[in-house]
Scaffold this active site. Sequence first.
Site, short mmCIF file in Angstrom:
data_model
loop_
_atom_site.label_atom_id
_atom_site.label_comp_id
_atom_site.label_asym_id
_atom_site.label_seq_id
_atom_site.Cartn_x
_atom_site.Cartn_y
_atom_site.Cartn_z
N HIS A 121 0.82 -1.22 0.00
CA HIS A 121 0.00 0.00 0.00
C HIS A 121 0.85 1.27 0.00
O HIS A 121 1.91 1.32 0.61
CB HIS A 121 -0.95 0.00 1.19
CG HIS A 121 -0.27 -0.06 2.53
ND1 HIS A 121 0.25 1.04 3.17
CD2 HIS A 121 -0.04 -1.11 3.35
CE1 HIS A 121 0.75 0.70 4.32
NE2 HIS A 121 0.61 -0.61 4.46
N ASP A 122 0.38 2.25 -0.74
CA ASP A 122 0.98 3.58 -0.80
C ASP A 122 2.37 3.61 -1.43
O ASP A 122 3.10 4.59 -1.28
CB ASP A 122 1.05 4.21 0.61
CG ASP A 122 -0.30 4.26 1.29
OD1 ASP A 122 -1.17 5.02 0.81
OD2 ASP A 122 -0.52 3.52 2.27
N GLY A 139 4.85 -1.26 2.63
CA GLY A 139 4.10 -0.04 2.39
C GLY A 139 4.97 1.20 2.28
O GLY A 139 6.06 1.27 2.86
#
Length: 265
Positions: A121-122, A139
């Site tokens: 994520h991100d 992440g």
Amino acid sequence: MTEIHSTAIVEDGAVIGDGVVIGPYSIVGPNVTLADGVILEAHVAVAGHTSIGSGTHIFPFASIGHKPQDLKYAGEVTYLQIGANNQIREHVTMNPGTVGGGGLTKVGDNCLFMMGSHVGHDCLVGNNAILANNATLAGHVELDDFVILGGLSAVRQWSRIGTGAIVGGMTGVEFDVIPFGSVIGDRARLAGLNLIGLKRKGFPREQIHALRAAYRALFESDEGTLRSRAEAVAAESADQPLVKTVTDFILEKDDRRFCTPRSED
């Protein structure tokens, strides 16, 4: 002409471009956008608010856009944006962003994600990146253009890897990797410059020589801190684009740690 296999599920609301191919038993969620010429082989699952750029080819059992592996995630609307002409091989996983990380995971164009690689994520992944088999990004990782990650390598959350860098197989990256750097080891140490990559991309010999001199000044000297050495090199080599790329990366933020030839820096 768009081809959707009779066993595939394309939920209402999905946006499907021209010439898209969706293979047997693949599933496309209601908030997914597939641009022209995207190919989903059999058993591909695309979910969430995910957009996939033209010409991207996704292979069986890839899981794209499902909720991030973050216990703080509570169902907020976040996004995964994948660029054009990528190859996403079998069992690759890519997660959307989180509110705490800006809400967006973004992948550029012309990348190759080999079997089992993971984009957390991100993450922000540039263009022409290569992740070999089972390479993983935690992440909030940033990968610039033309980065190569060897098989079974892993990059810790919030790390940055500069343009043209290469990470050896089975290497754990804990800190930032300078542009054009080469890192290896159980815990990544800087092993020199990615000279083969520089030569393959056709950089002029004089620019490579200047970069090698800058590398020695940055990492083979014990005078001052890495930041102070970077400031000195930047002042001395302002007209050298490769050197400037490296010094800008080091000086961009003042709270970073870097992979170096020595563990103590």
